[in-house]
Structures are given as structure tokens and as C-alpha cells.
Motif scaffolding. Structure first.
Motif, PDB file in Angstrom:
ATOM      1  N   ARG A   1       4.997 -14.913 -20.185  1.00 39.60           N
ATOM      2  CA  ARG A   1       5.523 -14.394 -21.454  1.00 39.60           C
ATOM      3  C   ARG A   1       4.607 -14.802 -22.600  1.00 39.60           C
ATOM      4  O   ARG A   1       4.233 -15.972 -22.721  1.00 39.60           O
ATOM      5  N   PHE A   2       4.295 -13.846 -23.474  1.00 40.71           N
ATOM      6  CA  PHE A   2       3.454 -14.103 -24.640  1.00 40.71           C
ATOM      7  C   PHE A   2       4.267 -14.148 -25.927  1.00 40.71           C
ATOM      8  O   PHE A   2       3.955 -14.926 -26.832  1.00 40.71           O
ATOM      9  N   GLU A   3       5.287 -13.306 -26.022  1.00 39.68           N
ATOM     10  CA  GLU A   3       6.201 -13.295 -27.163  1.00 39.68           C
ATOM     11  C   GLU A   3       7.596 -13.005 -26.641  1.00 39.68           C
ATOM     12  O   GLU A   3       7.765 -12.281 -25.661  1.00 39.68           O
ATOM     13  N   ASP A   4       8.607 -13.582 -27.318  1.00 41.86           N
ATOM     14  CA  ASP A   4       9.983 -13.336 -26.878  1.00 41.86           C
ATOM     15  C   ASP A   4      10.938 -13.573 -28.035  1.00 41.86           C
ATOM     16  O   ASP A   4      10.821 -14.573 -28.751  1.00 41.86           O
ATOM     17  N   ASN A   5      11.862 -12.655 -28.234  1.00 39.22           N
ATOM     18  CA  ASN A   5      12.855 -12.781 -29.304  1.00 39.22           C
ATOM     19  C   ASN A   5      13.900 -13.841 -29.011  1.00 39.22           C
ATOM     20  O   ASN A   5      14.672 -14.209 -29.898  1.00 39.22           O
ATOM     21  N   TYR A   6      13.946 -14.328 -27.780  1.00 41.25           N
ATOM     22  CA  TYR A   6      15.044 -15.196 -27.359  1.00 41.25           C
ATOM     23  C   TYR A   6      14.569 -16.594 -26.972  1.00 41.25           C
ATOM     24  O   TYR A   6      15.262 -17.316 -26.269  1.00 41.25           O
ATOM     25  N   GLY A   7      13.376 -16.963 -27.430  1.00 43.66           N
ATOM     26  CA  GLY A   7      12.906 -18.327 -27.250  1.00 43.66           C
ATOM     27  C   GLY A   7      12.577 -18.713 -25.832  1.00 43.66           C
ATOM     28  O   GLY A   7      12.661 -19.887 -25.473  1.00 43.66           O
ATOM     29  N   ARG A   8      12.153 -17.739 -24.997  1.00 45.29           N
ATOM     30  CA  ARG A   8      11.925 -18.046 -23.582  1.00 45.29           C
ATOM     31  C   ARG A   8      10.444 -18.118 -23.209  1.00 45.29           C
ATOM     32  O   ARG A   8      10.108 -18.162 -22.024  1.00 45.29           O
ATOM     33  N   VAL A   9       9.560 -18.182 -24.182  1.00 39.56           N
ATOM     34  CA  VAL A   9       8.123 -18.142 -23.886  1.00 39.56           C
ATOM     35  C   VAL A   9       7.700 -19.300 -23.011  1.00 39.56           C
ATOM     36  O   VAL A   9       6.896 -19.144 -22.092  1.00 39.56           O
ATOM     37  N   ASN A  10       8.242 -20.491 -23.253  1.00 36.93           N
ATOM     38  CA  ASN A  10       7.794 -21.677 -22.522  1.00 36.93           C
ATOM     39  C   ASN A  10       8.667 -22.021 -21.318  1.00 36.93           C
ATOM     40  O   ASN A  10       8.510 -23.080 -20.722  1.00 36.93           O
ATOM     41  N   GLU A  11       9.622 -21.159 -20.971  1.00 32.06           N
ATOM     42  CA  GLU A  11      10.489 -21.451 -19.837  1.00 32.06           C
ATOM     43  C   GLU A  11       9.748 -21.236 -18.526  1.00 32.06           C
ATOM     44  O   GLU A  11       8.992 -20.286 -18.355  1.00 32.06           O
ATOM     45  N   ASN A  12      10.003 -22.119 -17.582  1.00 30.79           N
ATOM     46  CA  ASN A  12       9.446 -21.959 -16.247  1.00 30.79           C
ATOM     47  C   ASN A  12      10.386 -21.141 -15.387  1.00 30.79           C
ATOM     48  O   ASN A  12      11.599 -21.172 -15.554  1.00 30.79           O
ATOM     49  N   HIS A  13       9.820 -20.430 -14.434  1.00 26.76           N
ATOM     50  CA  HIS A  13      10.603 -19.623 -13.483  1.00 26.76           C
ATOM     51  C   HIS A  13      11.525 -18.663 -14.224  1.00 26.76           C
ATOM     52  O   HIS A  13      12.692 -18.486 -13.857  1.00 26.76           O
ATOM     53  N   ALA A  14      11.036 -18.074 -15.280  1.00 21.61           N
ATOM     54  CA  ALA A  14      11.861 -17.154 -16.070  1.00 21.61           C
ATOM     55  C   ALA A  14      12.050 -15.845 -15.316  1.00 21.61           C
ATOM     56  O   ALA A  14      11.194 -15.422 -14.552  1.00 21.61           O
ATOM     57  N   PRO A  15      13.194 -15.185 -15.498  1.00 20.76           N
ATOM     58  CA  PRO A  15      13.418 -13.893 -14.841  1.00 20.76           C
ATOM     59  C   PRO A  15      12.346 -12.892 -15.241  1.00 20.76           C
ATOM     60  O   PRO A  15      11.888 -12.847 -16.374  1.00 20.76           O
ATOM     61  N   ALA A  16      12.002 -12.050 -14.296  1.00 23.09           N
ATOM     62  CA  ALA A  16      10.838 -11.201 -14.497  1.00 23.09           C
ATOM     63  C   ALA A  16      11.041 -10.076 -15.471  1.00 23.09           C
ATOM     64  O   ALA A  16      10.092  -9.439 -15.879  1.00 23.09           O
ATOM     65  N   THR A  17      12.256  -9.749 -15.863  1.00 21.60           N
ATOM     66  CA  THR A  17      12.447  -8.655 -16.815  1.00 21.60           C
ATOM     67  C   THR A  17      13.047  -9.167 -18.092  1.00 21.60           C
ATOM     68  O   THR A  17      13.483  -8.381 -18.888  1.00 21.60           O
TER      69      THR A  17
ATOM     70  N   GLN B   1       9.240  -1.299  -8.873  1.00 20.77           N
ATOM     71  CA  GLN B   1       8.209  -2.325  -8.749  1.00 20.77           C
ATOM     72  C   GLN B   1       7.533  -2.193  -7.386  1.00 20.77           C
ATOM     73  O   GLN B   1       8.203  -1.942  -6.383  1.00 20.77           O
ATOM     74  N   SER B   2       6.226  -2.398  -7.346  1.00 20.85           N
ATOM     75  CA  SER B   2       5.514  -2.407  -6.070  1.00 20.85           C
ATOM     76  C   SER B   2       4.414  -3.451  -6.133  1.00 20.85           C
ATOM     77  O   SER B   2       3.781  -3.644  -7.179  1.00 20.85           O
ATOM     78  N   GLY B   3       4.210  -4.155  -5.017  1.00 21.72           N
ATOM     79  CA  GLY B   3       3.183  -5.184  -4.999  1.00 21.72           C
ATOM     80  C   GLY B   3       3.379  -6.161  -3.866  1.00 21.72           C
ATOM     81  O   GLY B   3       4.318  -6.059  -3.076  1.00 21.72           O
ATOM     82  N   SER B   4       2.505  -7.148  -3.823  1.00 17.77           N
ATOM     83  CA  SER B   4       2.519  -8.111  -2.722  1.00 17.77           C
ATOM     84  C   SER B   4       3.584  -9.179  -2.892  1.00 17.77           C
ATOM     85  O   SER B   4       4.013  -9.800  -1.918  1.00 17.77           O
ATOM     86  N   TYR B   5       4.021  -9.409  -4.135  1.00 18.34           N
ATOM     87  CA  TYR B   5       5.054 -10.413  -4.398  1.00 18.34           C
ATOM     88  C   TYR B   5       5.934  -9.911  -5.519  1.00 18.34           C
ATOM     89  O   TYR B   5       5.451  -9.551  -6.601  1.00 18.34           O
ATOM     90  N   LEU B   6       7.261  -9.903  -5.291  1.00 16.45           N
ATOM     91  CA  LEU B   6       8.199  -9.330  -6.254  1.00 16.45           C
ATOM     92  C   LEU B   6       9.200 -10.364  -6.766  1.00 16.45           C
ATOM     93  O   LEU B   6      10.253 -10.016  -7.285  1.00 16.45           O
ATOM     94  N   GLY B   7       8.882 -11.639  -6.616  1.00 16.08           N
ATOM     95  CA  GLY B   7       9.799 -12.692  -7.040  1.00 16.08           C
ATOM     96  C   GLY B   7      10.020 -12.702  -8.541  1.00 16.08           C
ATOM     97  O   GLY B   7       9.154 -12.293  -9.332  1.00 16.08           O
ATOM     98  N   GLU B   8      11.184 -13.187  -8.952  1.00 10.95           N
ATOM     99  CA  GLU B   8      11.557 -13.206 -10.367  1.00 10.95           C
ATOM    100  C   GLU B   8      10.718 -14.183 -11.189  1.00 10.95           C
ATOM    101  O   GLU B   8      10.778 -14.162 -12.423  1.00 10.95           O
ATOM    102  N   ASP B   9       9.947 -15.054 -10.537  1.00 11.23           N
ATOM    103  CA  ASP B   9       9.144 -16.022 -11.272  1.00 11.23           C
ATOM    104  C   ASP B   9       7.711 -15.543 -11.517  1.00 11.23           C
ATOM    105  O   ASP B   9       6.896 -16.282 -12.071  1.00 11.23           O
ATOM    106  N   ASP B  10       7.394 -14.307 -11.116  1.00 12.21           N
ATOM    107  CA  ASP B  10       6.058 -13.769 -11.378  1.00 12.21           C
ATOM    108  C   ASP B  10       6.034 -13.164 -12.778  1.00 12.21           C
ATOM    109  O   ASP B  10       6.170 -11.954 -12.968  1.00 12.21           O
ATOM    110  N   ILE B  11       5.866 -14.010 -13.765  1.00 21.31           N
ATOM    111  CA  ILE B  11       5.882 -13.540 -15.147  1.00 21.31           C
ATOM    112  C   ILE B  11       5.128 -14.518 -16.043  1.00 21.31           C
ATOM    113  O   ILE B  11       5.201 -15.739 -15.850  1.00 21.31           O
TER     114      ILE B  11
END
Length: 494
Positions: free
Chosen positions: A478-494, A466-476
Motif C-alpha cells: 500500500r502506498f496511500e490509504d484513506n483508512y490508515g492501513r499503509v503500514n499494516e502487515n498482512h493487510a487484505p489485498a483489496t 484475479q490470476s497469477g501464481s499466488y493469490l493470498g490476501e497478504d500480497d499487497i
């Protein structure tokens, strides 16, 4: 669930952070999810503990109560242990064991049954399963008669780290006692007095009670807890394999333990008609409350050394050496604990391992993330290991399980390079979807919608830069997710 009255429903209480087992136990990966005493994790051992119980009908699907943050970890470990169909109740916030058991009881009622509940913390060790099953059978008969039963550990030393139970009159038929009183954790002199009397047992934190009896008891002793849990379960939502009590209602629930909320009050409330009883238990029990307890239950050499992982010792005695990722060598150590992880090392006097919690508290005060997460982080699709990082870069080793996929996502502040090390990757990168094999790579520009899938039958391993100005786990996003995490806040970035 069968609606038979005489069925035993295991309720696995999977909360707790296990701070005294730091650095191996962290907030996102506490001790109940660790394999500390064998090949299986403590959660898996607990969930399988009633296997082979011959004279009691045990519900096929246990109930597990755990922190919502640990839901995928708990579900995957149960599946790995061959347990299917468990109801996993997700606490939005920890409220101790009395609300947890109340949630499980309300879930049982919603399924039309009145089983006998066996509340088992997921972070205990039981070495002798046959002795444990014998005690369970004694307790089951008592609980079916309308009593609330706990299990008292037969003390073999003046332990100051446990509460105590004073035995009263023996029950008809033997093998159990009415409870005369409860005692808080004593000082050493009082603990010795308890031991010498032969009339006190350690409080194990294991409980057995029929569902309807527990609900009657909690309504009489702590109606505020029952009211909050009822409201939370009325508003509960089902999500994949999980039951989510309504967050605001449950978060408003008072925090209390089964002991304080109900069990210790029953002897003074005879009008309830719920006897409080204790069954003595001698089954190699330990709550693994600190590193010295792990040393006690691990196999030791002739000089009292216990070694776990890649370790070597010379001239050591009464010492625990534990390695997670590197060789740990001990020379001339006595009564010492050494625990190594990829990002932290603990060295402690074995007689003071209870004080590890103070180190954890200090780390939290100083803002260290080492109390929260490991370098290796588990996800529902696999795991990643944060290999290296700097001011504007981060390197991860990512493993995706066969058939699993990450969310369809986008980052605002970073770009990513993916290099396939093993397996086959199906990559969505903007408008294109394509396959990558070993030693092939792709570049995900900043702002591109992307997804990583493992279509193969072997684990997919990639290196992500990863490269960029901000690498925090909350920079995400989500549009689709198999695990129901689309609407979660501060979701892990991967």
C-alpha cells in the motif's frame, strides 16, 4: 464529555467471538455485528439502548471497546445507527472485560470527568426497554452513592449455563440487595435448588460503577491490571476515530473478567468502602449464548417453529430454520436447528447447541478458514464476496460505497481484470486515471500501481478476476490509504 458528576457514560464492550453461533458468527464478523433479532445489529441495539431514559443525563458520545481487527466494522455500524463522536478504544489483543472497563475509565478521566460507567456487552438482547430503564434508574442512584452495582436476571428455569448471584440484605428504599455471594455455573440439581430458594439471580454481565470508584477497586484488587492499562493509555495514539492503546503494554496485561477481578472480591473487602449490590432485572434479557437462545427470543408459530430468512417448513415443531443466501426447507423436524450460510450449513439438536463450540475447535485444528471469515468480507470502503476460486484464479464481487476508495496499491504475484456491473468507477492504472461505466472493463497488469474509487452517489459494483501464481490476501503493497492501513502487515489485498 460533560464534567458533571451525575452523568451516565455507556461503555459498550464489543469483544468476543461468539463461537457457539457458528457458522453465522465468525472471528472477523462475530455475533455482536449481526442482525439476529431485528433490522439492527446487536451492537447497534446496545448502543441505542439508553435512548429515552428520562431521569438521568446520558453522555452523548459512548465509549466502545473492541478488537482492533473490528474497528471499521464497529465504526460504520455506529454511524449507520446515527451515533457520531463515539470514542472507540482498540484492543490489540483480547484481555476480557476488567481491562476493557479499565481502559474506558482511564479514557473518561483523560477527558476531565468522573461519570458513572454502565458496562454493557454488545451481544445481549433486552426485549423490554421500559423495564430495563427502570432498573438502570435504581442502579444509578446506588452507584452515585459509591457502590458497584450489577444486574441479576430473575430466573425462570434451572439454567446451568449462567453463574448465579445470592441476594443478601435489601438496601434501604427497596429494589436492590447487597450481594451475599457468587456461585459458578451449577449442575442441574443445584440450579433447581437455586431456583426453588427464590434468593438467587442469574449473573447478567452488566455493571454500573462511578469511574473513580472502579479505579479505586481495580487498584486494590488487581493493581497489575491497572498498571498495564495505565501504561497502555499513556502511550495511546489517536487514529482517525480510534484510540489505540500502546500494543505491547496492553498485550502484557493479565486477562480477567469484571466479576473475578473485582466484583466477587468486594464482599470480602469491607475496608474499601465499596458495597457490592445487585438490582433484579426482568426485561426479556438473553445473552444469545447459543442457537437455542436465539430460537427462544424469535417469534414462533403455534408449533414452536422460528424461521429467519428464505425458509419453508412442513410438519416441523420446536425448530429453528435460518437462511442467509438460499432456500432452507424443513420437513418433519423436531427440536432441530438448521443454519445456512453461503459456505457452511449447521444441523444440530436444539438441546445440544452449546456443543457447536467443539465443532469450531475441530475446524481450527484442521486448519479450516471457515471459523475465521465469511465468503462475504466487509471493508471500510464496502465489501467483497469471493464468488469462486481455483489453483491460479479467484473471482470477487466487489461493492464500493459512494465516495469511498480502495488504497493505492500494487501486487507482486497477480494481475486483475475489472468489469463494471453498476455505477461509475474511477480507475488509477499505472500512470493513467480514467472513468469506467457499466459494462466497461480494464486490465491491471502484475506489478502496476492501481486504485479503485467510487466518485458517484450510488454503490459501485464490479466483478474482479484475479490470476497469477499466488493469490493470498497478504500480497499487497500500500502506498496511500484513506483508512490508515499503509503500514499494516498482512493487510487484505483489496
Amino acid at each position: 464529555m460533560t464534567d458533571s458528576q451525575n452523568v451516565l457514560l455507556p461503555v459498550v464492550l464489543c469483544g468476543g467471538s461468539g463461537t457457539r453461533l457458528w457458522p453465522l458468527s465468525r472471528e472477523t464478523y462475530p455475533k455482536q455485528f449481526l442482525a439476529l433479532t431485528g433490522a439492527r445489529t446487536m451492537l447497534q441495539d446496545t448502543a441505542l439502548r439508553l435512548n429515552g431514559l428520562s431521569h438521568i443525563a446520558v453522555a452523548k458520545e459512548p465509549v466502545l471497546v473492541c478488537n482492533a481487527e473490528h474497528r471499521f466494522l464497529a465504526a460504520s455500524q455506529l454511524q449507520e445507527a446515527g451515533i457520531r463522536g463515539a470514542r472507540i478504544l482498540l484492543e490489540p489483543a483480547g484481555r476480557n472485560t476488567a481491562p476493557a472497563l479499565t481502559l474506558a475509565a482511564l479514557q473518561a478521566v483523560s477527558e476531565g470527568g468522573d461519570p458513572v460507567l454502565l458496562a454493557m456487552p454488545a451481544d445481549h438482547v433486552i426485549a423490554n426497554l421500559q423495564a430495563f430503564h427502570t432498573a438502570i434508574e435504581k442502579a444509578f442512584a446506588i452507584a452515585c452513592g459509591g457502590a458497584m452495582v450489577t444486574f441479576g436476571i430473575v430466573a425462570d428455569k434451572p439454567e446451568t449455563g449462567y453463574g448465579y448471584i445470592e441476594c443478601g440484605d435489601a438496601l434501604h428504599g427497596g429494589g436492590a440487595h447487597h450481594i451475599a455471594s457468587f456461585a459458578e455455573k451449577p449442575d442441574l440439581a443445584r440450579a433447581q435448588t437455586y431456583l426453588d430458594s427464590g434468593n438467587y439471580l442469574w449473573n447478567s454481565g452488566l455493571f454500573m460503577v462511578r469511574t473513580s470508584v472502579w479505579l479505586k477497586a481495580i487498584e486494590s484488587c488487581r493493581p497489575d491490571i491497572l498498571a498495564a492499562c495505565r501504561t497502555a493509555m499513556v502511550g495511546a495514539q489517536k487514529d482517525i476515530d480510534f484510540v489505540r492503546p500502546e500494543p505491547s503494554a496492553f498485550s502484557a496485561c493479565p486477562s480477567d473478567s469484571i466479576d473475578y477481578a473485582v466484583m466477587e472480591r468486594l464482599p470480602a473487602r469491607p475496608e474499601l468502602g465499596i458495597p457490592a449490590c445487585v438490582v433484579p432485572l426482568q426485561a426479556g434479557w438473553s445473552d444469545l449464548g447459543a442457537w437455542d437462545a436465539l430460537w427462544q427470543v424469535r417469534e414462533q408459530d403455534a408449533r414452536g417453529n422460528a424461521q429467519v430468512g428464505d425458509t419453508i417448513q412442513h410438519g416441523c415443531s420446536n425448530t429453528l430454520l435460518l437462511s442467509s443466501s438460499r432456500l432452507v426447507a424443513g420437513v418433519g423436524l423436531d427440536n432441530i436447528v438448521v443454519v445456512e450460510t453461503a459456505d457452511a450449513i449447521l444441523v444440530a439438536d436444539k438441546r445440544q447447541t452449546q456443543d457447536v463450540k467443539h465443532v469450531v475447535s475441530k475446524l481450527r485444528e484442521e486448519g479450516h478458514l471457515l471459523t475465521q471469515t465469511h465468503r462475504k468480507t466487509h471493508r471500510p470502503w464496502g465489501w467483497y464476496d469471493s464468488i469462486d476460486s481455483g489453483d491460479r484464479f479467484q473471482v470477487k464481487h466487489i461493492v464500493v460505497n459512494p465516495g469511498a476508495r480502495l488504497s493505492l496499491q500494487m501486487h507482486h504475484h497477480r494481475a486483475e481484470h475489472w468489469i463494471v456491473v453498476q455505477g461509475t468507477a474511477e480507475v488509477t492504472n499505472g500512470e493513467k486515471t480514467f472513468l469506467l461505466g457499466e459494462n466497461e472493463s480494464t486490465y491491471i497488469p502484475l506489478g502496476h500501481v492501481h486504485r479503485l474509487t467510487n466518485p458517484g452517489k450510488v454503490p459501485l459494483e464490479i466483478i474482479e478476476v484475479q490470476s497469477g501464481s499466488y493469490l493470498g490476501e497478504d500480497d499487497i503493497v500500500r502506498f496511500e490509504d484513506n483508512y490508515g492501513r499503509v503500514n499494516e502487515n498482512h493487510a487484505p489485498a483489496t
